[in-house]
Design a protein around this motif. Structure first.
Motif, PDB file in Angstrom:
ATOM      1  N   LEU A  14       0.826  -1.211   0.000  1.00 34.46           N
ATOM      2  CA  LEU A  14       0.000   0.000   0.000  1.00 34.46           C
ATOM      3  C   LEU A  14       0.860   1.262   0.000  1.00 34.46           C
ATOM      4  O   LEU A  14       0.585   2.205  -0.751  1.00 34.46           O
ATOM      5  CB  LEU A  14      -0.931   0.014   1.225  1.00 34.46           C
ATOM      6  CG  LEU A  14      -2.120  -0.935   1.170  1.00 34.46           C
ATOM      7  CD1 LEU A  14      -2.780  -1.046   2.540  1.00 34.46           C
ATOM      8  CD2 LEU A  14      -3.121  -0.478   0.122  1.00 34.46           C
ATOM      9  N   SER A  17       2.570   1.587  -3.477  1.00 33.78           N
ATOM     10  CA  SER A  17       1.676   1.932  -4.588  1.00 33.78           C
ATOM     11  C   SER A  17       0.970   3.268  -4.387  1.00 33.78           C
ATOM     12  O   SER A  17       0.740   3.989  -5.354  1.00 33.78           O
ATOM     13  CB  SER A  17       0.655   0.819  -4.831  1.00 33.78           C
ATOM     14  OG  SER A  17      -0.200   0.671  -3.731  1.00 33.78           O
ATOM     15  N   ASN A  18       0.656   3.620  -3.140  1.00 33.96           N
ATOM     16  CA  ASN A  18      -0.123   4.838  -2.874  1.00 33.96           C
ATOM     17  C   ASN A  18       0.721   6.023  -2.432  1.00 33.96           C
ATOM     18  O   ASN A  18       0.300   7.160  -2.563  1.00 33.96           O
ATOM     19  CB  ASN A  18      -1.172   4.587  -1.791  1.00 33.96           C
ATOM     20  CG  ASN A  18      -2.160   3.514  -2.164  1.00 33.96           C
ATOM     21  OD1 ASN A  18      -2.132   2.972  -3.258  1.00 33.96           O
ATOM     22  ND2 ASN A  18      -3.042   3.183  -1.242  1.00 33.96           N
ATOM     23  N   TYR A  26      -4.121   9.173   6.478  1.00 33.26           N
ATOM     24  CA  TYR A  26      -4.123   9.106   5.022  1.00 33.26           C
ATOM     25  C   TYR A  26      -4.356  10.505   4.479  1.00 33.26           C
ATOM     26  O   TYR A  26      -4.813  11.403   5.188  1.00 33.26           O
ATOM     27  CB  TYR A  26      -5.163   8.115   4.488  1.00 33.26           C
ATOM     28  CG  TYR A  26      -6.591   8.383   4.888  1.00 33.26           C
ATOM     29  CD1 TYR A  26      -7.411   9.194   4.131  1.00 33.26           C
ATOM     30  CD2 TYR A  26      -7.123   7.804   6.035  1.00 33.26           C
ATOM     31  CE1 TYR A  26      -8.722   9.426   4.487  1.00 33.26           C
ATOM     32  CE2 TYR A  26      -8.436   8.028   6.405  1.00 33.26           C
ATOM     33  CZ  TYR A  26      -9.231   8.842   5.624  1.00 33.26           C
ATOM     34  OH  TYR A  26     -10.530   9.072   5.986  1.00 33.26           O
ATOM     35  N   LEU A  31      -9.322  10.624  -3.957  1.00 34.68           N
ATOM     36  CA  LEU A  31      -9.280   9.224  -4.394  1.00 34.68           C
ATOM     37  C   LEU A  31     -10.047   8.372  -3.398  1.00 34.68           C
ATOM     38  O   LEU A  31     -10.255   8.772  -2.257  1.00 34.68           O
ATOM     39  CB  LEU A  31      -7.826   8.736  -4.435  1.00 34.68           C
ATOM     40  CG  LEU A  31      -6.890   9.425  -5.409  1.00 34.68           C
ATOM     41  CD1 LEU A  31      -5.448   9.033  -5.111  1.00 34.68           C
ATOM     42  CD2 LEU A  31      -7.265   9.044  -6.826  1.00 34.68           C
ATOM     43  N   GLN A  35      -6.823   3.990  -1.952  1.00 33.59           N
ATOM     44  CA  GLN A  35      -5.863   4.374  -2.984  1.00 33.59           C
ATOM     45  C   GLN A  35      -5.080   5.617  -2.600  1.00 33.59           C
ATOM     46  O   GLN A  35      -4.235   6.081  -3.360  1.00 33.59           O
ATOM     47  CB  GLN A  35      -6.587   4.608  -4.307  1.00 33.59           C
ATOM     48  CG  GLN A  35      -7.191   3.346  -4.878  1.00 33.59           C
ATOM     49  CD  GLN A  35      -7.986   3.625  -6.148  1.00 33.59           C
ATOM     50  OE1 GLN A  35      -7.953   4.712  -6.714  1.00 33.59           O
ATOM     51  NE2 GLN A  35      -8.725   2.623  -6.594  1.00 33.59           N
ATOM     52  N   ARG A  36      -5.337   6.164  -1.436  1.00 33.49           N
ATOM     53  CA  ARG A  36      -4.657   7.378  -0.988  1.00 33.49           C
ATOM     54  C   ARG A  36      -3.332   7.055  -0.304  1.00 33.49           C
ATOM     55  O   ARG A  36      -3.172   5.989   0.271  1.00 33.49           O
ATOM     56  CB  ARG A  36      -5.539   8.132   0.004  1.00 33.49           C
ATOM     57  CG  ARG A  36      -6.828   8.630  -0.577  1.00 33.49           C
ATOM     58  CD  ARG A  36      -7.647   9.302   0.464  1.00 33.49           C
ATOM     59  NE  ARG A  36      -8.976   9.618  -0.045  1.00 33.49           N
ATOM     60  CZ  ARG A  36      -9.900  10.246   0.661  1.00 33.49           C
ATOM     61  NH1 ARG A  36      -9.657  10.604   1.908  1.00 33.49           N
ATOM     62  NH2 ARG A  36     -11.076  10.500   0.128  1.00 33.49           N
ATOM     63  N   PRO A  37      -2.390   8.011  -0.322  1.00 33.15           N
ATOM     64  CA  PRO A  37      -1.182   7.840   0.494  1.00 33.15           C
ATOM     65  C   PRO A  37      -1.578   7.672   1.964  1.00 33.15           C
ATOM     66  O   PRO A  37      -2.548   8.289   2.425  1.00 33.15           O
ATOM     67  CB  PRO A  37      -0.419   9.147   0.276  1.00 33.15           C
ATOM     68  CG  PRO A  37      -0.876   9.621  -1.069  1.00 33.15           C
ATOM     69  CD  PRO A  37      -2.335   9.233  -1.129  1.00 33.15           C
TER      70      PRO A  37
END
Length: 111
Positions: A14, A17-18, A26, A31, A35-37
């Motif tokens: 995670l 990818s994010n 987060y 998003l 899918q968020r950082p």
């Protein structure tokens, strides 16, 4: 005792990818949440429960404690981990590497 090695691996995925969020579980991007950082703790929560704010999980508590004891000495594992994650210059790759190392260590202990 819960299996925490898969949680560490998913949290690393995670973060990679994010991206890594700082000073928040987060980011506030537009998003979908998953899918968020995320910060390190948020990624562990999301990996274990499906949402970065869900802290009602024994698995999350075990993972936080396990990781915190390997990266920073002190009393409050959650706070230590959040502070470690927020250090200026700490990158998503730094966090993902620490999470993968924790997965290997946990697996070696049968966790």
């Amino acid at each position: 005792m819960n299996k925490i090695s898969p949680v560490f691996r998913e949290a690393a995925r995670l973060i990679e990818s994010n991206g890594l969020a700082k000073e928040a579980m987060y980011s506030s991007d537009d998003l979908p949440v998953m899918q968020r950082p995320m910060c390190t703790v948020g990624a562990l929560r999301a990996a274990a429960t499906g949402h970065p704010l869900n802290c009602r999980s024994v698995t999350v508590a075990e993972a936080v404690y396990f990781l915190a004891r390997t990266i920073s000495p002190g009393k409050d594992p959650m706070l230590r981990l959040m502070r470690w994650s927020d250090i200026p210059g700490r990158t998503a790759q730094d966090v993902a590497t620490a999470l993968r190392k924790a997965a290997q260590d946990a697996e070696a202990e049968g966790r």
